[in-house]
Design an enzyme around this catalytic site. Structure first.
Site, PDB file in Angstrom:
ATOM      1  N   GLU A   6       0.816  -1.217   0.000  1.00 46.25           N
ATOM      2  CA  GLU A   6       0.000   0.000   0.000  1.00 46.25           C
ATOM      3  C   GLU A   6       0.851   1.269   0.000  1.00 46.25           C
ATOM      4  O   GLU A   6       1.190   1.805   1.057  1.00 46.25           O
ATOM      5  CB  GLU A   6      -0.947   0.022   1.210  1.00 46.25           C
ATOM      6  CG  GLU A   6      -1.829   1.255   1.245  1.00 46.25           C
ATOM      7  CD  GLU A   6      -2.783   1.291   2.442  1.00 46.25           C
ATOM      8  OE1 GLU A   6      -3.524   2.279   2.580  1.00 46.25           O
ATOM      9  OE2 GLU A   6      -2.772   0.338   3.251  1.00 46.25           O
ATOM     10  N   LYS A  56      -2.482  -2.007  -3.185  1.00 46.21           N
ATOM     11  CA  LYS A  56      -3.534  -1.149  -2.621  1.00 46.21           C
ATOM     12  C   LYS A  56      -3.119   0.306  -2.831  1.00 46.21           C
ATOM     13  O   LYS A  56      -2.505   0.930  -1.965  1.00 46.21           O
ATOM     14  CB  LYS A  56      -3.755  -1.460  -1.140  1.00 46.21           C
ATOM     15  CG  LYS A  56      -4.866  -0.609  -0.499  1.00 46.21           C
ATOM     16  CD  LYS A  56      -5.177  -1.045   0.921  1.00 46.21           C
ATOM     17  CE  LYS A  56      -6.254  -0.152   1.535  1.00 46.21           C
ATOM     18  NZ  LYS A  56      -6.680  -0.604   2.879  1.00 46.21           N
ATOM     19  N   SER A 112      -9.723   4.135  -0.043  1.00 47.23           N
ATOM     20  CA  SER A 112     -10.667   5.231  -0.276  1.00 47.23           C
ATOM     21  C   SER A 112     -10.012   6.591  -0.013  1.00 47.23           C
ATOM     22  O   SER A 112     -10.381   7.598  -0.620  1.00 47.23           O
ATOM     23  CB  SER A 112     -11.929   5.074   0.571  1.00 47.23           C
ATOM     24  OG  SER A 112     -11.609   4.839   1.927  1.00 47.23           O
ATOM     25  N   GLY A 113      -9.066   6.650   0.903  1.00 42.63           N
ATOM     26  CA  GLY A 113      -8.182   7.792   1.042  1.00 42.63           C
ATOM     27  C   GLY A 113      -8.812   9.147   1.274  1.00 42.63           C
ATOM     28  O   GLY A 113      -8.347  10.140   0.731  1.00 42.63           O
ATOM     29  N   ARG A 139     -12.844   3.489   6.339  1.00 44.99           N
ATOM     30  CA  ARG A 139     -13.869   4.450   6.716  1.00 44.99           C
ATOM     31  C   ARG A 139     -15.019   4.494   5.718  1.00 44.99           C
ATOM     32  O   ARG A 139     -16.181   4.639   6.098  1.00 44.99           O
ATOM     33  CB  ARG A 139     -13.226   5.851   6.830  1.00 44.99           C
ATOM     34  CG  ARG A 139     -14.160   6.927   7.380  1.00 44.99           C
ATOM     35  CD  ARG A 139     -13.700   8.298   6.958  1.00 44.99           C
ATOM     36  NE  ARG A 139     -13.387   8.384   5.559  1.00 44.99           N
ATOM     37  CZ  ARG A 139     -14.302   8.391   4.582  1.00 44.99           C
ATOM     38  NH1 ARG A 139     -15.584   8.336   4.872  1.00 44.99           N
ATOM     39  NH2 ARG A 139     -13.937   8.455   3.312  1.00 44.99           N
TER      40      ARG A 139
END
Length: 341
Positions: free
Chosen positions: A177, A219, A261-262, A293
């Protein structure tokens, strides 16, 4: 290294119509989320919340794996089952965050490097005994004035490569990631350029460490305008530039890409994923999600720490999971957001 085992699991974790639920928030992060609902972050409250998520009926239809935190992988359900054991019986693969967090490169810089290689072999043996089947390591790349530095990208890329090699030696699938943050006022083109440079160096280092590409998951961030950028890119532009960046920098033998989703809103993160799967066919990798989230937010806000809200909270989670499942097939419709649970 059992390459067949690693490849099979990596494909299963990222294969439509399923994706990954990231429930690996550190105690510090989940404490902030509990503060938003005026709930004390105790060991038991954290356990109860994770149990609520994991015991959501039908979750396995949309979720292939769940990433756990060190505390969580050692916790049990109210009837005494270890969480990983419960998830495996449910048909969901347990994963574990193995980095130990990010620290500043130096006192005068906001840039960070991720720690966690020390003792990783010992931790992996323990996690595997507890039932973990895959892992995650997050690197953070910031865009700003004269940032990111070459040093930050290169050092984090090296660490991701070393981490992935160690993990594969334990027959676990490493999620790699490298997150280019969307904070700031940078343009979508700047995000593209930094992400492309980061991905190139990450895969250079994965190759340097002789990592088996068929047994990892990537990711990444999507290619986005900075949050404070005056010109926010459209859903279509984000999708096309993200795919362009991936096509140019990600080897075709990587089984799957599971986006973070960042900081995007729940709905927009789903729209972006859907647009990519709707408009781009014959991609070499599975294209799915690994959201935290963006899957959990409606659930935690409706739970508020009360047992009486458990069913409502679980319905919120299953809805977001189903909507993102639809997005892995390009079947999501914005009208579905307002459909009744």
């Amino acid at each position: 290294m059992n390459k067949k085992k690693l490849n099979t699991l990596a494909k299963q974790l990222s294969l439509s119509p399923k994706g990954i639920l990231a429930a690996d928030e550190s105690t510090k992060t989940i404490t902030k989320r509990f503060e938003s609902i005026d709930l004390e972050s105790t060991f038991e409250n954290r356990r109860k919340y994770r149990e609520l998520l994991f015991k959501t009926e039908g979750l396995e239809k949309f979720i292939s794996g769940i990433i756990l935190y060190d505390e969580t992988i050692n916790q049990k359900t109210s009837d005494g089952q270890l969480f990983p054991e419960y998830l495996i019986k449910k048909g969901i693969s347990p994963g574990i965050k193995v980095d130990t967090g990010a620290i500043q490169i130096n006192q005068n810089s906001s840039e960070k490097i991720t720690e966690g290689l020390d003792g990783l072999n010992v931790r992996l043996k323990k996690y595997k005994e507890l039932g973990a089947e895959f892992t995650k390591w997050r690197a953070i790349i910031e865009i700003g004035d004269s940032l990111p530095s070459d040093y930050c990208i290169e050092y984090n890329a090296y660490l991701l490569g070393r981490y992935a090699k160690i993990v594969q030696q334990h027959d676990l699938v490493p999620i790699v990631e490298p997150e280019v943050l969307m904070d700031g006022d940078h343009t979508i083109q700047e995000c593209f350029d930094v992400t492309a440079k980061t991905l190139k160096l990450v895969f250079d280092n994965l190759n340097y460490h002789n990592v088996f590409m068929g047994g990892i998951l990537l990711k990444p961030n999507m290619i986005l305008s900075g949050k404070k950028c005056k010109n926010q890119a459209t859903i279509e532009t984000v999708a096309s530039m993200t795919i362009k960046c991936l096509n140019e920098n990600v080897p075709s033998d990587v089984p799957g890409i599971v986006f973070l989703s960042g900081g995007q809103s729940n709905e927009v993160a789903t729209q972006h994923l859907n647009e990519m799967n709707l408009k781009f066919n014959n991609l070499p990798w599975n294209l799915s999600f690994s959201y935290g989230r963006a899957l959990q937010q409606p659930s935690i806000l409706s739970w508020k720490g009360s047992d009486s809200n458990t069913t409502t909270s679980q319905k919120k989670l299953i809805k977001r999971s189903e909507l993102n499942s639809q997005a892995t097939m390009g079947d999501y419709r914005i009208e579905s957001e307002n459909a009744s649970l």
